[in-house]
Design a protein around this motif. Structure first.
Motif, PDB file in Angstrom:
ATOM      1  N   TYR A  77      -2.049  -5.599   0.116  1.00 20.23           N
ATOM      2  CA  TYR A  77      -1.096  -4.533   0.438  1.00 20.23           C
ATOM      3  C   TYR A  77       0.169  -4.660  -0.396  1.00 20.23           C
ATOM      4  O   TYR A  77       0.706  -3.670  -0.895  1.00 20.23           O
ATOM      5  N   ALA A  78       0.654  -5.888  -0.575  1.00 19.95           N
ATOM      6  CA  ALA A  78       1.864  -6.097  -1.370  1.00 19.95           C
ATOM      7  C   ALA A  78       1.637  -5.698  -2.826  1.00 19.95           C
ATOM      8  O   ALA A  78       2.526  -5.138  -3.469  1.00 19.95           O
ATOM      9  N   ARG A  79       0.416  -5.979  -3.362  1.00 22.75           N
ATOM     10  CA  ARG A  79       0.128  -5.613  -4.750  1.00 22.75           C
ATOM     11  C   ARG A  79       0.026  -4.111  -4.922  1.00 22.75           C
ATOM     12  O   ARG A  79       0.421  -3.557  -5.943  1.00 22.75           O
ATOM     13  N   GLU A  80      -0.504  -3.422  -3.920  1.00 25.75           N
ATOM     14  CA  GLU A  80      -0.715  -1.982  -4.035  1.00 25.75           C
ATOM     15  C   GLU A  80       0.505  -1.173  -3.596  1.00 25.75           C
ATOM     16  O   GLU A  80       0.562   0.029  -3.837  1.00 25.75           O
ATOM     17  N   ALA A  81       1.466  -1.834  -2.956  1.00 30.40           N
ATOM     18  CA  ALA A  81       2.598  -1.087  -2.403  1.00 30.40           C
ATOM     19  C   ALA A  81       3.408  -0.393  -3.485  1.00 30.40           C
ATOM     20  O   ALA A  81       3.944   0.697  -3.269  1.00 30.40           O
ATOM     21  N   ALA A  82       3.517  -1.019  -4.672  1.00 28.48           N
ATOM     22  CA  ALA A  82       4.318  -0.427  -5.736  1.00 28.48           C
ATOM     23  C   ALA A  82       3.723   0.888  -6.215  1.00 28.48           C
ATOM     24  O   ALA A  82       4.438   1.745  -6.725  1.00 28.48           O
ATOM     25  N   GLY A  83       2.407   1.074  -6.024  1.00 21.24           N
ATOM     26  CA  GLY A  83       1.783   2.317  -6.454  1.00 21.24           C
ATOM     27  C   GLY A  83       1.745   3.395  -5.393  1.00 21.24           C
ATOM     28  O   GLY A  83       1.264   4.503  -5.653  1.00 21.24           O
ATOM     29  N   LEU A  84       2.248   3.100  -4.194  1.00 25.74           N
ATOM     30  CA  LEU A  84       2.234   4.090  -3.128  1.00 25.74           C
ATOM     31  C   LEU A  84       3.319   5.125  -3.346  1.00 25.74           C
ATOM     32  O   LEU A  84       4.386   4.828  -3.871  1.00 25.74           O
TER      33      LEU A  84
END
Length: 235
Positions: free
Chosen positions: A91-98
């Motif tokens: 989730y932390a890795r993908e959060a920047a792309g949200l």
């Protein structure tokens, strides 16, 4: 140790200061209850409490084997922990792309309520200032008189490395786009919508041209006006 202060006293000072000064409820409770646990240990075994405080004030990197070993010794089932950690890290890795979920009206209401609660005099002065703005305040504030790179305001104070778009540490800390990148992309979207509107809406083009000419006239009047403090030239 400095000035004869024990590690235990230094540790308790930090924890109690955190419990008193921190605005987060859970951080306050955790710091206070941890202090109480350390204090209880100090009553039973002062040497052990001092050693624990010294380790806390000089922390070392924790390995998985240490943490899992302590959990097993305490009789805790850790079978689901690796899966849970992987989900959190993913989730932390993908959060920047949200896509950021940001409501300007809600944020404005929150900021105004906070300002009025904590700084009522500043809130009153701000209200007086805003009530005195002309009807063209939006164009005056957010449309540059001379569209050059020098006078276009930036989106926010830049994070650690504003050129690192893929792995921004500020975005990682926020688990979302940081304010700098969020403002940058919002500005790009605004500029794109503005260009599309100007290309398709003749009324908008005429309005922008009129406002631009008006701002140019005001700028020319400001730069050519004589300084009132200077004495008039003798005839």
């Amino acid at each position: 140790m400095t000035n004869g202060t024990t590690h235990l006293t230094r540790l308790r000072t930090r924890m109690l200061a955190t419990a008193y000064c921190n605005a987060d409820l859970w951080t306050q409770r955790t710091a206070f209850l941890t202090d109480q646990a350390v204090a209880a240990l100090a009553h039973r075994d002062p040497a052990a409490a001092e050693d624990l405080a010294a380790q806390q004030l000089a922390p070392e990197f924790l390995h998985d084997t240490q943490i899992l070993g302590a959990a097993v010794e305490a009789g805790i089932d850790t079978s689901t922990w690796p899966e849970r950690r992987e989900k959190i890290q993913a989730y932390a890795r993908e959060a920047a792309g949200l896509d950021p979920h940001f409501d300007p009206a809600t944020e404005a209401h929150r900021l105004w309520a906070s300002l009025r609660s904590h700084y009522p005099q500043i809130a009153a002065a701000l209200a007086d200032n805003l009530s005195g703005l002309p009807e063209s305040w939006r164009e005056d504030l957010f449309t540059p008189a001379r569209p050059t790179l020098k006078n276009i305001p930036g989106p926010e104070t830049a994070p650690y490395d504003p050129t690192d778009w893929e792995d921004c540490e500020a975005c990682g800390e926020a688990q979302d786009q940081c304010r700098f990148h969020r403002g940058f992309f919002a500005g790009q979207e605004y500029q794109s919508d503005l260009v599309k509107t100007l290309l398709t809406d003749g009324v908008a083009i005429e309005h922008v041209q009129e406002r631009h000419a008006e701002l140019e006239r005001l700028h020319a009047q400001t730069t050519t006006a004589p300084d009132r403090d200077e004495p008039a030239a003798a005839l």
